[in-house]
Design an enzyme around this catalytic site. Structure first.
Site, PDB file in Angstrom:
ATOM      1  N   GLN A 182       0.865  -1.220  -0.110  1.00  0.00           N
ATOM      2  CA  GLN A 182       0.089  -0.002   0.138  1.00  0.00           C
ATOM      3  C   GLN A 182       1.054   1.096  -0.007  1.00  0.00           C
ATOM      4  O   GLN A 182       0.282   2.312   0.095  1.00  0.00           O
ATOM      5  CB  GLN A 182      -1.042  -0.094   1.053  1.00  0.00           C
ATOM      6  CG  GLN A 182      -1.832  -1.079   1.327  1.00  0.00           C
ATOM      7  CD  GLN A 182      -3.107  -0.989   0.107  1.00  0.00           C
ATOM      8  OE1 GLN A 182      -3.158   0.055  -0.240  1.00  0.00           O
ATOM      9  NE2 GLN A 182      -3.702  -1.880  -0.076  1.00  0.00           N
ATOM     10  N   THR A 236       7.659 -18.912 -16.262  1.00  0.00           N
ATOM     11  CA  THR A 236       7.972 -17.961 -17.385  1.00  0.00           C
ATOM     12  C   THR A 236       7.678 -16.557 -17.194  1.00  0.00           C
ATOM     13  O   THR A 236       6.553 -16.215 -16.689  1.00  0.00           O
ATOM     14  CB  THR A 236       6.796 -18.561 -18.725  1.00  0.00           C
ATOM     15  OG1 THR A 236       7.415 -19.752 -18.621  1.00  0.00           O
ATOM     16  CG2 THR A 236       7.285 -17.529 -19.876  1.00  0.00           C
ATOM     17  N   CYS A 324      -9.952  -9.267   1.999  1.00  0.00           N
ATOM     18  CA  CYS A 324      -9.378 -10.747   2.298  1.00  0.00           C
ATOM     19  C   CYS A 324      -9.978 -10.911   3.755  1.00  0.00           C
ATOM     20  O   CYS A 324      -9.773 -12.220   4.109  1.00  0.00           O
ATOM     21  CB  CYS A 324      -7.974 -10.954   2.206  1.00  0.00           C
ATOM     22  SG  CYS A 324      -7.309 -10.239   0.813  1.00  0.00           S
TER      23      CYS A 324
HETATM   24  N1  PLP Z   1      -0.305  -6.590   1.538  1.00  0.00           N
HETATM   25  C1  PLP Z   1      -1.277  -5.683   1.635  1.00  0.00           C
HETATM   26  C2  PLP Z   1      -0.882  -4.431   2.751  1.00  0.00           C
HETATM   27  C3  PLP Z   1      -2.434  -5.332   0.956  1.00  0.00           C
HETATM   28  O1  PLP Z   1      -3.191  -4.389   1.003  1.00  0.00           O
HETATM   29  C4  PLP Z   1      -2.641  -6.700   0.015  1.00  0.00           C
HETATM   30  C5  PLP Z   1      -3.927  -6.583  -0.760  1.00  0.00           C
HETATM   31  O2  PLP Z   1      -4.992  -6.028  -0.477  1.00  0.00           O
HETATM   32  C6  PLP Z   1      -1.753  -7.622  -0.304  1.00  0.00           C
HETATM   33  C7  PLP Z   1      -0.453  -7.588   0.589  1.00  0.00           C
HETATM   34  C8  PLP Z   1      -1.917  -8.564  -1.142  1.00  0.00           C
HETATM   35  O3  PLP Z   1      -1.735  -7.949  -2.337  1.00  0.00           O
HETATM   36  P1  PLP Z   1      -2.069  -9.064  -3.895  1.00  0.00           P
HETATM   37  O4  PLP Z   1      -3.486  -8.642  -3.853  1.00  0.00           O
HETATM   38  O5  PLP Z   1      -1.119  -8.184  -4.825  1.00  0.00           O
HETATM   39  O6  PLP Z   1      -1.669 -10.377  -3.660  1.00  0.00           O
END
Ligand code: PLP
Length: 382
Positions: A182, A236, A324
């Site tokens: 971020q 790749t 997530c």
């Molecule tokens: N780290 C942080 C602080 C995030 O906000 C996110 C995604 O929301 C990620 C890691 C994961 O990134 P990616 O979606 O590219 O796997």
């Protein structure tokens, strides 16, 4: 439609999309091949690597392309631990902050199952790691510390340079990994041993990320195979994604001050508008001291999910937290760690902005939010 969920993902910059298209339709070769168009492509990828390295003030050989921020984070944690000498493997401490993204937190929890003493570094009410508490957790047998640069839910910015100094003083054998997903391009580069980045948070397409690994830091590859990325990350090479990522980074770099100014103006305007609604709380740092693109506020007496759905019906897209994170009541691990619980946690909404947003959108959004909050509060009282 108003899109205020740019921490979840961003719209692809037209320049980045066109770049990806060109590398899919014209320069679609495997850069590991021996013929001349592939060799030229390999050169283009070297330029992209050098471009990212310049933004981090590091050497291009220290930048490895990955598929996403999650892969970068997993590689950093598992790769650093797998590189430990066999006599200490499975022993010692790993510290991650209590507010890490699941791609760090869950990796740390899985390392706990293999014998490591995993400790969570507490944060203050704004979501910043408490340096005093971190100092007391750092032991001589600490192997790895992972602290995010910008908190994706509250926008809190950790003082990584101070954390680096602390880690190297108290636990000289430990590596410091920083999740910069971020923060990359939005905050100044910091000192650390590993730094994770993700393209789609910065107007590049999904499916590309990068990991900085300081020369001399012992980190083993996570994906084994054909030996791409100097043997550090097999698979790749995603040339369209990498070239588009580099294009998006260049665009952000050229307009950094302008983009920062317009992103912050939207955040400030929305905050000022929403502050006029009764019973709202700011979750996270004071408006001027957090990341310019993240604002988290609670609407007391309203459930975040219900408000989110009502707003989405009206054409305003926001989030109740990390895409997530588990959306169970009282189960927001990040807000719990910040001491934001009960009604305040239930009513929390995260707004996140890009330079494509405008202050006029902030005004429209605030009006929609006020109407929906008033409506939902009336229903609740019956
Ligand atoms: N780290 C942080 C602080 C995030 O906000 C996110 C995604 O929301 C990620 C890691 C994961 O990134 P990616 O979606 O590219 O796997």
């Amino acid at each position: 439609m108003i899109y205020f969920d740019n921490s979840a993902t961003t719209v692809c910059l037209p320049l980045a999309a066109e770049t990806a298209k060109r590398y899919m339709l014209e320069q679609y070769y495997n850069p590991a091949a021996a013929y001349s168009p592939a060799v030229q492509l390999e050169r283009d990828i070297s330029l992209a690597r050098a471009n990212i390295a310049r933004k981090l003030s590091c050497d291009p050989s220290e930048v490895f392309f990955t598929s996403c921020g999650t892969e970068s984070n997993n590689t950093a944690l598992f790769g650093a631990i797998r590189a430990l000498p066999s006599n200490i493997r499975g022993k010692g401490r790993i510290i991650v902050s209590a507010t890490e993204h699941p791609s760090v937190y869950e990796a740390a929890m899985s390392l706990r199952e293999t014998g490591y003493d995993v400790q969570l570094a507490p944060v203050d009410q704004t979501g910043r790691v408490r340096l005093d508490a971190l100092a007391s957790l750092l032991t001589g047998d600490t192997r790895l510390v992972s602290i995010m640069h910008v908190n994706n839910e509250s926008g809190a910015i950790n003082d990584i340079d101070a954390i680096y100094a602390l880690v190297k003083r108290n636990s000289p054998d430990a590596l410091l990994h920083v999740d910069g997903v971020q923060a990359f391009m939005k905050e100044p580069a910091v000192r650390c041993d590993m730094y994770s980045m993700s393209g789609h948070k910065l107007h590049a397409p999904k499916g590309v990320g990068a990991l900085y690994v300081r020369k001399g830091a012992r980190v083993k590859p996570y994906l084994l195979g054909g030996g791409q990325e100097s043997g550090f990350r097999s698979g790749t090479t995603n040339a369209p994604g990498i070239m588009a990522f580099s294009a998006a980074v260049s665009d952000f770099s050229e307009h950094r001050a302008e983009y920062h100014g317009s992103i912050f103006a939207v955040k400030k305007r929305l905050f000022e508008n929403l502050s006029r609604i009764r019973d709202v709380r700011l979750n996270g740092p004071e408006i001027g001291s957090g990341a310019a693109h993240i604002l988290n506020m609670s609407f007391m007496g309203v459930r975040g999910e219900v408000l989110l759905n009502a707003l989405s019906e009206k054409g305003l897209l926001v989030s109740t937290g990390s895409a997530c994170a588990a959306h169970k009541r009282g189960k927001n691990r990040i807000l719990n760690a910040m001491g934001i619980i009960g009604d305040r946690q239930d009513g929390a909404i995260r707004f996140s902005f890009s330079h494509f947003n405008t202050t006029a959108e902030a005004d429209t959004a605030a009006q929609m939010i006020e109407e929906q909050v008033n409506l939902l509060r009336r229903f609740r009282r019956r």
